[in-house]
Motif scaffolding. Structure first.
Motif, PDB file in Angstrom:
ATOM      1  N   THR A 132       6.952  -0.631  -7.155  1.00  0.00           N
ATOM      2  CA  THR A 132       8.152  -0.936  -6.383  1.00  0.00           C
ATOM      3  C   THR A 132       7.852  -1.711  -4.917  1.00  0.00           C
ATOM      4  OG1 THR A 132       9.181   1.294  -6.756  1.00  0.00           O
ATOM      5  CG2 THR A 132      10.015   0.303  -4.863  1.00  0.00           C
ATOM      6  N   ARG A 133       6.427  -1.518  -4.502  1.00  0.00           N
ATOM      7  CA  ARG A 133       6.017  -2.368  -3.485  1.00  0.00           C
ATOM      8  C   ARG A 133       6.009  -3.621  -3.731  1.00  0.00           C
ATOM      9  NH1 ARG A 133       1.406  -2.009   0.908  1.00  0.00           N
ATOM     10  NH2 ARG A 133       0.266  -4.055   0.139  1.00  0.00           N
ATOM     11  N   GLU A 134       5.606  -3.975  -4.837  1.00  0.00           N
ATOM     12  CA  GLU A 134       5.191  -5.233  -5.312  1.00  0.00           C
ATOM     13  C   GLU A 134       6.454  -6.096  -5.542  1.00  0.00           C
ATOM     14  OE1 GLU A 134       2.199  -5.875  -8.435  1.00  0.00           O
ATOM     15  OE2 GLU A 134       3.242  -7.739  -9.048  1.00  0.00           O
ATOM     16  N   SER A 137       1.804   0.489  -6.008  1.00  0.00           N
ATOM     17  CA  SER A 137       2.992   0.669  -6.392  1.00  0.00           C
ATOM     18  C   SER A 137       3.836  -0.350  -6.912  1.00  0.00           C
ATOM     19  CB  SER A 137       3.749   1.468  -5.505  1.00  0.00           C
ATOM     20  OG  SER A 137       5.417   1.199  -5.746  1.00  0.00           O
ATOM     21  N   ALA A 187      -0.517   1.764  -2.401  1.00  0.00           N
ATOM     22  CA  ALA A 187      -0.672   0.169  -2.378  1.00  0.00           C
ATOM     23  C   ALA A 187      -0.405  -0.548  -3.741  1.00  0.00           C
ATOM     24  CB  ALA A 187      -2.178  -0.101  -1.689  1.00  0.00           C
ATOM     25  N   GLU A 190       1.328  -8.446   4.741  1.00  0.00           N
ATOM     26  CA  GLU A 190       0.767  -8.468   3.404  1.00  0.00           C
ATOM     27  C   GLU A 190       1.415  -9.608   2.459  1.00  0.00           C
ATOM     28  OE1 GLU A 190      -1.827  -6.418   1.871  1.00  0.00           O
ATOM     29  OE2 GLU A 190      -0.839  -5.632   3.825  1.00  0.00           O
ATOM     30  N   LEU A 224       9.013  -5.480  -3.686  1.00  0.00           N
ATOM     31  CA  LEU A 224       9.488  -5.888  -2.254  1.00  0.00           C
ATOM     32  C   LEU A 224       8.733  -7.067  -1.773  1.00  0.00           C
ATOM     33  CD1 LEU A 224       9.704  -2.201  -0.784  1.00  0.00           C
ATOM     34  CD2 LEU A 224      11.492  -3.756  -1.104  1.00  0.00           C
ATOM     35  N   GLY A 257       3.852   4.605   1.007  1.00  0.00           N
ATOM     36  CA  GLY A 257       3.615   4.731  -0.247  1.00  0.00           C
ATOM     37  C   GLY A 257       2.114   3.911  -0.737  1.00  0.00           C
ATOM     38  N   LEU A 287       4.664  -5.918   6.738  1.00  0.00           N
ATOM     39  CA  LEU A 287       5.257  -6.896   5.574  1.00  0.00           C
ATOM     40  C   LEU A 287       4.820  -7.994   5.630  1.00  0.00           C
ATOM     41  CD1 LEU A 287       9.072  -7.007   4.348  1.00  0.00           C
ATOM     42  CD2 LEU A 287       6.952  -7.327   2.906  1.00  0.00           C
ATOM     43  N   TYR A 334       9.083   2.724   3.796  1.00  0.00           N
ATOM     44  CA  TYR A 334       8.314   3.714   3.361  1.00  0.00           C
ATOM     45  C   TYR A 334       6.996   3.016   2.780  1.00  0.00           C
ATOM     46  CZ  TYR A 334       6.654   6.803  -0.258  1.00  0.00           C
ATOM     47  OH  TYR A 334       5.963   7.688  -1.098  1.00  0.00           O
ATOM     48  N   TYR A 335       7.106   1.693   2.492  1.00  0.00           N
ATOM     49  CA  TYR A 335       6.086   1.027   2.194  1.00  0.00           C
ATOM     50  C   TYR A 335       5.205   0.220   3.085  1.00  0.00           C
ATOM     51  CZ  TYR A 335       6.651   2.482  -2.704  1.00  0.00           C
ATOM     52  OH  TYR A 335       6.809   3.047  -4.024  1.00  0.00           O
ATOM     53  N   PHE A 336       5.882  -0.091   4.298  1.00  0.00           N
ATOM     54  CA  PHE A 336       5.291  -0.911   5.157  1.00  0.00           C
ATOM     55  C   PHE A 336       5.632  -0.352   6.411  1.00  0.00           C
ATOM     56  CE2 PHE A 336       6.081  -3.630   1.550  1.00  0.00           C
ATOM     57  CZ  PHE A 336       4.990  -3.899   1.254  1.00  0.00           C
TER      58      PHE A 336
END
Lengths: 209, 209
Positions: free
Chosen positions: B24-26, B22, B20, B73, B28, B18, B70, B62-64
């Motif tokens: 949603t990513r944040e 996003s 960077a 990050e 998470l 996904g 994870l 999906y993001y990591f």
DNA sequence: ACAATCTCTGAGCAGTTGCTTAGCATCCGT
DNA sequence: ACGGATGCTAAGCAACTGCTCAGAGATTGT
């Protein structure tokens, strides 16, 4: 990770437990301690401990009701031993030099770091560790106070508790950074502290370590 | 625990990831950080992170690419931010007082303790953390050196690296013991250090925190 | 000799984990 | 309008976990 395992009410307290002085039990404790130091507490599982000891995994549960019991027993063994060693050394020579020598042994520091991390999310273990830490602190505090007085320093110049917390913090950060592979400034700091102590206690042989 | 999972050679590098930036990513990342601080790194699993963020577990992957990604990050985010804050504060006022104020914020300390424990058995993470720690140390060292000179202390009296290691160790042990529920001697030590700094830097308003 | 106790083990349950695959739904540039 | 990229998800695999249970061997007290 270990939460949510349903605990049957029956028989939990009546399960048979192996003898406390068993040779096998000691092998398990040794394996667990080694694993803890080498790979961290997450590596201390019943299967891995047993494998390291060359035994079957069920034996872990035969000698220790739960994994928490295992951790606690590993901790107690080390804590008792190092408390005894501390008191022996202080009885023989109550000085800052001795205190520093005992603290600067980094093995103990990395052991306690791992246990603090463990205690951070295993509440049953936290209170036990805290209790031991308080005992240790009280014993060290008395020794620091006595040593400072013997060196002619009043509590106004530097309160014993401050000296103790500073010294503990120093050895802890040294152990922590060493675990990360950082060593910059360590030698300089150690040397500085040892010189400061030697200046206060000139009667002692300089750096006999 | 995470070892021994066979890594298929195919497609590992071609999996879709996904964006960077996003939202949603944040979410998470925030959930992971919160979990890390509240319950320790062992609680940071894909399912738990997703649950805390109110999302589906597959989104973590999906993001990591991996859980290590994870963690990295999460760490980078915090490290970058606190390094930036440090440099801002030091540029505005390069003094021991400022350095102490930044270090005495225990949130940062407990964060780094958890990460050091994690690094202890996740080699991919260790080097990254060590690299950041070295950068941080270098920046702090320069600031300590400048502040000591400004306060009229030569490097002979107390080398900057020694002052820095002592200060770091102090805040670290305070955080560690606080996590255990121990607070004996903390206030006295903090007060002592702050008074010592105030004596060196009388021009600053006393204890404006 | 025999029963009781102790030590140990094979088999297994219910739960968790990281991570993948295939595919659905939506948006976006052309 | 449509083809591709993007966000997301249902289903599931293989591995691991703590812990239990029934029972096999070994040891011991009588």
């Amino acid at each position: 990770m270990w939460q949510g395992v349903p605990v049957p009410i029956t028989s939990t307290s009546s399960r048979r437990i192996g003898a406390a002085d068993s040779k096998t039990r000691e092998r398990l404790l040794n394996a667990a301690e080694q694993l803890l130091l080498e790979e961290g507490y997450a590596a201390v599982t019943s299967r891995r401990v047993a494998a390291k000891a060359g035994l079957k995994p069920q034996l872990v549960h035969y000698y220790f009701r739960t994994m928490d019991d295992l951790f606690l027993e590993v901790y107690r063994r080390r804590a008792d031993e190092s408390l005894a060693r501390f008191e022996r050394a202080i009885a023989a020579d109550c000085s800052l030099h001795t205190l520093w020598r005992l603290n600067a042994d980094l093995r103990g520091a990395s052991f306690s770091i791992e246990f603090v991390a463990l205690a951070n999310h295993r509440k049953a273990i936290r209170s036990e560790i805290a209790a031991y830490a308080e005992r240790f602190r009280a014993a060290q505090l008395a020794a620091v106070g006595a040593a400072l007085v013997a060196d002619g320093l009043s509590a106004d110049q530097i309160p014993p508790v401050v000296a103790l917390v500073l010294m503990t913090g120093l050895t802890q950060v040294l152990a922590l950074e060493k675990a990360l592979g950082m060593t910059a400034g360590h030698e300089a700091t150690i040397e500085y502290v040892e010189r400061a102590i030697a200046r206060l206690e000139p009667q002692r042989a300089p750096s006999q370590r």
